[in-house]
Design a protein around this motif. Sequence first.
Motif, short mmCIF file in Angstrom:
data_model
loop_
_atom_site.label_atom_id
_atom_site.label_comp_id
_atom_site.label_asym_id
_atom_site.label_seq_id
_atom_site.Cartn_x
_atom_site.Cartn_y
_atom_site.Cartn_z
N LYS A 177 10.33 -8.98 -1.17
CA LYS A 177 10.13 -9.07 -2.62
C LYS A 177 9.67 -7.74 -3.20
O LYS A 177 10.11 -7.33 -4.29
CB LYS A 177 9.11 -10.16 -2.94
N ASN A 178 8.76 -7.05 -2.47
CA ASN A 178 8.33 -5.72 -2.92
C ASN A 178 9.51 -4.77 -3.04
O ASN A 178 9.67 -4.05 -4.04
CB ASN A 178 7.32 -5.12 -1.94
N ALA A 179 10.36 -4.78 -1.99
CA ALA A 179 11.51 -3.87 -1.96
C ALA A 179 12.51 -4.21 -3.05
O ALA A 179 13.06 -3.33 -3.72
CB ALA A 179 12.17 -3.92 -0.58
N ASP A 180 12.76 -5.50 -3.23
CA ASP A 180 13.71 -5.93 -4.26
C ASP A 180 13.23 -5.51 -5.66
O ASP A 180 14.05 -5.16 -6.53
CB ASP A 180 13.90 -7.44 -4.21
N PHE A 181 11.91 -5.56 -5.86
CA PHE A 181 11.37 -5.14 -7.16
C PHE A 181 11.66 -3.66 -7.40
O PHE A 181 12.11 -3.26 -8.48
CB PHE A 181 9.87 -5.41 -7.22
N LEU A 182 11.40 -2.83 -6.39
CA LEU A 182 11.67 -1.40 -6.54
C LEU A 182 13.16 -1.13 -6.73
O LEU A 182 13.56 -0.26 -7.52
CB LEU A 182 11.15 -0.63 -5.33
N LYS A 183 13.99 -1.89 -6.02
CA LYS A 183 15.44 -1.74 -6.17
C LYS A 183 15.87 -2.07 -7.59
O LYS A 183 16.72 -1.38 -8.17
CB LYS A 183 16.14 -2.64 -5.16
N SER A 184 15.28 -3.13 -8.17
CA SER A 184 15.63 -3.52 -9.53
C SER A 184 15.23 -2.45 -10.54
O SER A 184 15.81 -2.35 -11.62
CB SER A 184 14.96 -4.85 -9.89
N LYS A 185 14.24 -1.65 -10.20
CA LYS A 185 13.79 -0.56 -11.07
C LYS A 185 14.49 0.76 -10.75
O LYS A 185 14.14 1.80 -11.33
CB LYS A 185 12.27 -0.37 -10.93
N GLU A 186 15.45 0.73 -9.82
CA GLU A 186 16.17 1.92 -9.37
C GLU A 186 15.22 2.97 -8.80
O GLU A 186 15.47 4.17 -8.89
CB GLU A 186 16.98 2.53 -10.52
N ALA A 187 14.14 2.48 -8.18
CA ALA A 187 13.11 3.38 -7.66
C ALA A 187 13.19 3.55 -6.15
O ALA A 187 12.43 4.34 -5.58
CB ALA A 187 11.72 2.84 -8.03
N GLY A 247 0.81 -1.21 0.00
CA GLY A 247 0.00 0.00 0.00
C GLY A 247 0.84 1.25 0.00
O GLY A 247 0.62 2.18 -0.80
N LEU A 248 1.83 1.30 0.88
CA LEU A 248 2.69 2.48 0.98
C LEU A 248 3.54 2.66 -0.27
O LEU A 248 3.74 3.77 -0.75
CB LEU A 248 3.58 2.38 2.21
N ILE A 249 4.04 1.56 -0.83
CA ILE A 249 4.86 1.65 -2.04
C ILE A 249 4.10 2.35 -3.16
O ILE A 249 4.62 3.23 -3.85
CB ILE A 249 5.30 0.24 -2.49
N TRP A 250 2.85 1.98 -3.34
CA TRP A 250 2.06 2.57 -4.42
C TRP A 250 1.64 4.01 -4.10
O TRP A 250 1.43 4.81 -5.01
CB TRP A 250 0.86 1.69 -4.74
N GLU A 251 1.53 4.33 -2.81
CA GLU A 251 1.26 5.71 -2.43
C GLU A 251 2.49 6.58 -2.72
O GLU A 251 2.35 7.72 -3.20
CB GLU A 251 0.88 5.77 -0.96
N LEU A 252 3.68 6.06 -2.46
CA LEU A 252 4.91 6.78 -2.81
C LEU A 252 5.01 6.96 -4.32
O LEU A 252 5.47 8.00 -4.80
CB LEU A 252 6.13 6.02 -2.29
N ALA A 253 4.57 5.94 -5.07
CA ALA A 253 4.60 6.04 -6.53
C ALA A 253 3.65 7.12 -7.03
O ALA A 253 3.96 7.84 -7.98
CB ALA A 253 4.25 4.69 -7.15
#
Length: 393
Positions: free
Chosen positions: A318-328, A290-296
């Motif tokens: 896994k959520n964090a690793d996905f964002l890391k892979s996107k350099e986000a 939820g927070l990840i998509w709010e930050l997005a």
Amino acid sequence: MAFCKKLPSRGLMKITACFTGGGTAGHVFPGLAVMDSFEKLCREKGLDGDFFWIGSSSGMEKRLLEEKGIAFFGIQTGKLRRYFSFRNFTDIFKILAGIIASFYILLKKRPVIIFSKGGYVSVPPVFAGKILGIPVVTHESDYTPGLATRINKRFSKLIMLSFEESKKFFKEKNHNKLCFTGNPVRKIFYNANSGQGKERASLIENIPVIMVIGGSLGAMEINGLIEKLLPQLLKNYYVIHQSGNNKMSENISMLSEDLKKRYKRYPFIGNEIADIIAASDIVISRAGAGLIWELAAIGKASILIPLRGKGTRGDQVKNADFLKSKEAAIVLDDEEIIPDTLYNRVISLISDKELIKKMENKIRELSKPESADYISQKLFENSKIKKWAENNG
């Protein structure tokens, strides 16, 4: 979004929809975003939407929903665990009790659709709905599907995914049910105002702002790290801290009065959180979906400290690793979760304006502003609304 207790709408045919899920605000807030959009869609179709929520009788969702004037039905249900525990056996009876309670609620309310936002409390209503012939649509917020989603998929007409890459976690026989929607976010995050955020948090000095969010219930690990770093951080930065209902440490009480003025601590931040995040330079948080998509939605650089270890299925990692892979986002690994490392990461990031801008752009690319509207349309298409209208027209 302005929910209130509804008065009957003259000239509009009334239809009922059930929303379910809970445990944290991360399950509730996306559901509210869909509820708001679905209500508007119903009115466009000449229908008066009457919505209710089935959640945990002991969860925080009861307070959040009743504050919005939304009918809430609490049920008892056992927690779904992936590890061995004697409570798994006793909780079977709670799950059965939750299914029976859900039967009575659904028979009384007769919804045309059930929308599940996940969490163990969603399983009894989804199962009961399937038995009663009520269409079910399930939405998964995380990168990897939770156990509740893995169970609910058997009873759902449609399985909605926040991450397109999550398709690989489902067997091919389920692929015809899958639908990529992104994660619905409340409109306040797309309309966030940094100026109002500074005013709400009384940010007077022209210094960088660090927002610390431990989730809707707080996070003891993050709280402990931040409290140890406060004497250093507050020399140069504001720190806004959503801490949950946790006691203050001696580190805070020993701060000078000038430094205390730069520390804004709240047990829980309501709708104003969007403006406050917008007013922040960086965010330090867990990695809940939820927070990840709010930050997005806002487009905000972050340092993520995902929840991990026993008692979690690793979804935040896994959520964090996905964002890391996107350099986000910047993600702290296990061995890096110590005060000195976090402090160095904060100093390094805040001083690198180009990196902040790059991360803001990268995470904003993941945002799906149309998510709630798209989900609402799918709810309408998969519900009994048309058939119901024909029978009651």
